[in-house]
Design a protein around this motif. Structure first.
Motif, PDB file in Angstrom:
ATOM      1  N   ASN A 150      52.662  43.766  33.579  1.00 10.28           N
ATOM      2  CA  ASN A 150      53.497  44.327  32.514  1.00 10.28           C
ATOM      3  C   ASN A 150      52.905  45.606  31.912  1.00 10.28           C
ATOM      4  N   VAL A 151      51.752  46.049  32.420  1.00 11.87           N
ATOM      5  CA  VAL A 151      51.199  47.353  32.057  1.00 11.87           C
ATOM      6  C   VAL A 151      51.568  48.361  33.152  1.00 11.87           C
ATOM      7  N   ASN A 152      51.449  47.894  34.374  1.00 13.57           N
ATOM      8  CA  ASN A 152      51.852  48.639  35.560  1.00 13.57           C
ATOM      9  C   ASN A 152      52.128  47.587  36.640  1.00 13.57           C
ATOM     10  N   PRO A 153      52.544  47.970  37.833  1.00 10.43           N
ATOM     11  CA  PRO A 153      52.889  46.940  38.817  1.00 10.43           C
ATOM     12  C   PRO A 153      51.743  45.994  39.180  1.00 10.43           C
ATOM     13  N   ALA A 154      50.492  46.426  38.969  1.00  8.64           N
ATOM     14  CA  ALA A 154      49.356  45.598  39.385  1.00  8.64           C
ATOM     15  C   ALA A 154      48.828  44.681  38.300  1.00  8.64           C
ATOM     16  N   ALA A 155      48.918  45.098  37.027  1.00  9.52           N
ATOM     17  CA  ALA A 155      48.099  44.454  36.004  1.00  9.52           C
ATOM     18  C   ALA A 155      48.877  43.951  34.796  1.00  9.52           C
ATOM     19  N   GLU A 156      48.426  42.797  34.308  1.00  5.67           N
ATOM     20  CA  GLU A 156      48.914  42.235  33.045  1.00  5.67           C
ATOM     21  C   GLU A 156      48.050  42.784  31.914  1.00  5.67           C
ATOM     22  N   ALA A 157      48.621  42.906  30.725  1.00  6.10           N
ATOM     23  CA  ALA A 157      47.999  43.651  29.623  1.00  6.10           C
ATOM     24  C   ALA A 157      46.623  43.127  29.212  1.00  6.10           C
ATOM     25  N   ASN A 158      46.465  41.829  29.047  1.00  2.00           N
ATOM     26  CA  ASN A 158      45.190  41.308  28.551  1.00  2.00           C
ATOM     27  C   ASN A 158      44.069  41.521  29.564  1.00  2.00           C
ATOM     28  N   ILE A 159      44.348  41.312  30.836  1.00  3.45           N
ATOM     29  CA  ILE A 159      43.335  41.514  31.866  1.00  3.45           C
ATOM     30  C   ILE A 159      43.034  43.009  31.995  1.00  3.45           C
ATOM     31  N   PHE A 160      44.068  43.829  31.942  1.00  2.00           N
ATOM     32  CA  PHE A 160      43.910  45.278  32.015  1.00  2.00           C
ATOM     33  C   PHE A 160      43.076  45.805  30.845  1.00  2.00           C
ATOM     34  N   GLY A 161      43.170  45.134  29.704  1.00  2.00           N
ATOM     35  CA  GLY A 161      42.416  45.542  28.513  1.00  2.00           C
ATOM     36  C   GLY A 161      40.915  45.504  28.710  1.00  2.00           C
ATOM     37  N   ASP A 162      40.422  44.577  29.531  1.00  2.00           N
ATOM     38  CA  ASP A 162      38.985  44.504  29.849  1.00  2.00           C
ATOM     39  C   ASP A 162      38.806  43.730  31.146  1.00  2.00           C
ATOM     40  N   PRO A 163      39.059  44.382  32.300  1.00  2.00           N
ATOM     41  CA  PRO A 163      38.984  43.667  33.577  1.00  2.00           C
ATOM     42  C   PRO A 163      37.594  43.146  33.906  1.00  2.00           C
ATOM     43  N   ASP A 164      36.547  43.882  33.467  1.00  2.00           N
ATOM     44  CA  ASP A 164      35.176  43.408  33.736  1.00  2.00           C
ATOM     45  C   ASP A 164      34.916  42.082  33.025  1.00  2.00           C
ATOM     46  N   ALA A 165      35.365  42.004  31.765  1.00  2.00           N
ATOM     47  CA  ALA A 165      35.207  40.756  31.015  1.00  2.00           C
ATOM     48  C   ALA A 165      35.984  39.626  31.678  1.00  2.00           C
ATOM     49  N   ALA A 166      37.203  39.923  32.123  1.00  2.00           N
ATOM     50  CA  ALA A 166      38.038  38.896  32.759  1.00  2.00           C
ATOM     51  C   ALA A 166      37.356  38.339  34.003  1.00  2.00           C
ATOM     52  N   ASP A 167      36.742  39.213  34.810  1.00  2.00           N
ATOM     53  CA  ASP A 167      36.076  38.744  36.027  1.00  2.00           C
ATOM     54  C   ASP A 167      34.872  37.868  35.686  1.00  2.00           C
ATOM     55  N   ILE A 168      34.157  38.223  34.620  1.00  2.00           N
ATOM     56  CA  ILE A 168      33.034  37.385  34.164  1.00  2.00           C
ATOM     57  C   ILE A 168      33.532  35.998  33.770  1.00  2.00           C
ATOM     58  N   VAL A 169      34.631  35.946  33.026  1.00  2.00           N
ATOM     59  CA  VAL A 169      35.167  34.662  32.557  1.00  2.00           C
ATOM     60  C   VAL A 169      35.648  33.823  33.741  1.00  2.00           C
ATOM     61  N   PHE A 170      36.426  34.429  34.642  1.00  2.00           N
ATOM     62  CA  PHE A 170      36.975  33.674  35.777  1.00  2.00           C
ATOM     63  C   PHE A 170      35.895  33.128  36.715  1.00  2.00           C
ATOM     64  N   THR A 171      34.745  33.791  36.779  1.00  2.00           N
ATOM     65  CA  THR A 171      33.690  33.348  37.702  1.00  2.00           C
ATOM     66  C   THR A 171      32.544  32.624  36.989  1.00  2.00           C
ATOM     67  N   SER A 172      32.773  32.245  35.723  1.00  2.00           N
ATOM     68  CA  SER A 172      31.688  31.678  34.905  1.00  2.00           C
ATOM     69  C   SER A 172      31.376  30.222  35.218  1.00  2.00           C
ATOM     70  N   GLY A 173      32.339  29.509  35.775  1.00  2.00           N
ATOM     71  CA  GLY A 173      32.147  28.073  36.000  1.00  2.00           C
ATOM     72  C   GLY A 173      32.653  27.206  34.866  1.00  2.00           C
ATOM     73  N   ALA A 174      33.167  27.810  33.800  1.00  2.00           N
ATOM     74  CA  ALA A 174      33.781  27.032  32.714  1.00  2.00           C
ATOM     75  C   ALA A 174      35.084  26.404  33.207  1.00  2.00           C
ATOM     76  N   ASP A 175      35.548  25.384  32.492  1.00  2.00           N
ATOM     77  CA  ASP A 175      36.864  24.791  32.769  1.00  2.00           C
ATOM     78  C   ASP A 175      37.911  25.765  32.228  1.00  2.00           C
ATOM     79  N   ILE A 176      38.604  26.440  33.139  1.00  2.00           N
ATOM     80  CA  ILE A 176      39.524  27.516  32.738  1.00  2.00           C
ATOM     81  C   ILE A 176      40.932  27.205  33.207  1.00  2.00           C
ATOM     82  N   LEU A 177      41.892  27.434  32.304  1.00  2.00           N
ATOM     83  CA  LEU A 177      43.311  27.370  32.645  1.00  2.00           C
ATOM     84  C   LEU A 177      43.915  28.727  32.298  1.00  2.00           C
TER      85      LEU A 177
END
Length: 300
Positions: free
Chosen positions: A143-170
């Motif tokens: 919803n920011v451009n064809p590739a990216a959603e706004a929250n992830i686009f806002g800080d993609p490096d942070a998003a990758d850290i969170v997704f690969t952290s091993g926490a229980d994520i939904l």
């Protein structure tokens, strides 16, 4: 009586954030133990002011969606509450360590605070019950451009850290939240009710409805944040698949969330190898979400 689920809402209010916070405050199933703020819909200082206002009643800023004040250009008076001295990261790590296995973090904005909490405290991933995040556009356009959603686009490096952290994520992506629409008729129903939160929402929804009409040609608005909150309140509202998620951090697809279902084992060692599994929502009971949102706003 079953213990209420403790939640911290990391938020960038934001019109649909306001609705989500109200729904959470009206949900007996959960106890909101704090609001932490991040930029996204507005800058962090204004997000903090708006969060305080709602409780009492790299930068990309989406003020064209939510109004320049983040709350539909109402320019409400200063809030009566005050922010605490702790940073969002300090508060997140403290609360998760105080209540190990009992705190769910619901992230409604860019994931900067969550990534910093993960990096600053080795016990955070182990002690947090779950991180439910609004983010990603899985197999659909962003919803920011064809590739990216706004929250992830806002800080993609942070998003990758969170997704690969091993926490229980939904992860609740816009592929799911676009299935949940509050219509003009629903807004009229809110306007006729005596609920104080319903009345408040009707004041601030004009800008948001106007944006959706222009951007999507819809007669209604997507309930991104309320859907994410209600996934914490009632997990049966959504279904999910499990796999690894990585985020593209550079180039034309910066902010792209890519899901790997782990059905094929690849021989070579890559950036995908041995990454932890997360949950990605694929369906939602849209009518039930709208019904809950309406009920909780009108019964306030």
């Amino acid at each position: 009586m079953e213990e209420r689920k403790k939640i911290i809402i990391d938020t960038d209010p934001g019109i649909d954030d306001a609705m989500a916070i109200f729904v959470a405050l009206q949900s007996p199933e959960v106890e909101v133990i704090g609001l932490t703020t991040i930029y996204g819909n507005v800058y962090t200082a204004l997000a903090t002011r708006n969060a305080l206002h709602l409780k009492g009643t790299k930068l990309r800023i989406a003020d064209f969606v939510h109004g320049t004040d983040g709350l539909g250009n109402q320019n409400f008076p200063p809030p009566e509450g005050a922010q605490i001295e702790q940073s969002a990261v300090e508060f997140l790590t403290e609360q998760v360590n105080l209540h190990p296995g009992k705190v769910t973090v619901v992230a409604l904005g860019p994931l900067t605070n969550i990534a910093l909490a993960i990096e600053s405290d080795p016990d955070f991933v182990k002690n947090v019950q779950q991180i439910i995040l609004l983010g990603g556009a899985f197999s659909v356009n962003g919803n920011v451009n064809p590739a990216a959603e706004a929250n992830i686009f806002g800080d993609p490096d942070a998003a990758d850290i969170v997704f690969t952290s091993g926490a229980d994520i939904l992860a609740i992506g816009i592929n799911v939240t676009h299935q949940v629409v509050l219509t003009d008729a629903d807004r009229d129903k809110l306007a006729k009710s005596s609920g104080k939160f319903a009345q408040y929402m009707c004041k601030i929804l004009d800008v948001y409805f106007g944006y959706h009409h222009d951007a999507y040609s819809t007669k209604g608005v997507y309930l991104h944040d309320p859907t994410t909150i209600l996934a914490a309140v009632d997990p049966s509202l959504i279904t999910y698949v499990e796999g690894a998620v990585r985020v593209q951090t550079v180039g034309i697809t910066r902010g792209l969330t890519l899901f790997y279902n782990k059905q094929k084992r690849f021989e070579e060692v890559t950036e995908w190898s041995d990454k932890p599994t997360v949950k990605v929502a694929v369906t939602v009971n849209g009518p039930a979400v709208v019904k809950l949102v309406m009920e909780r706003l009108m019964n306030s």
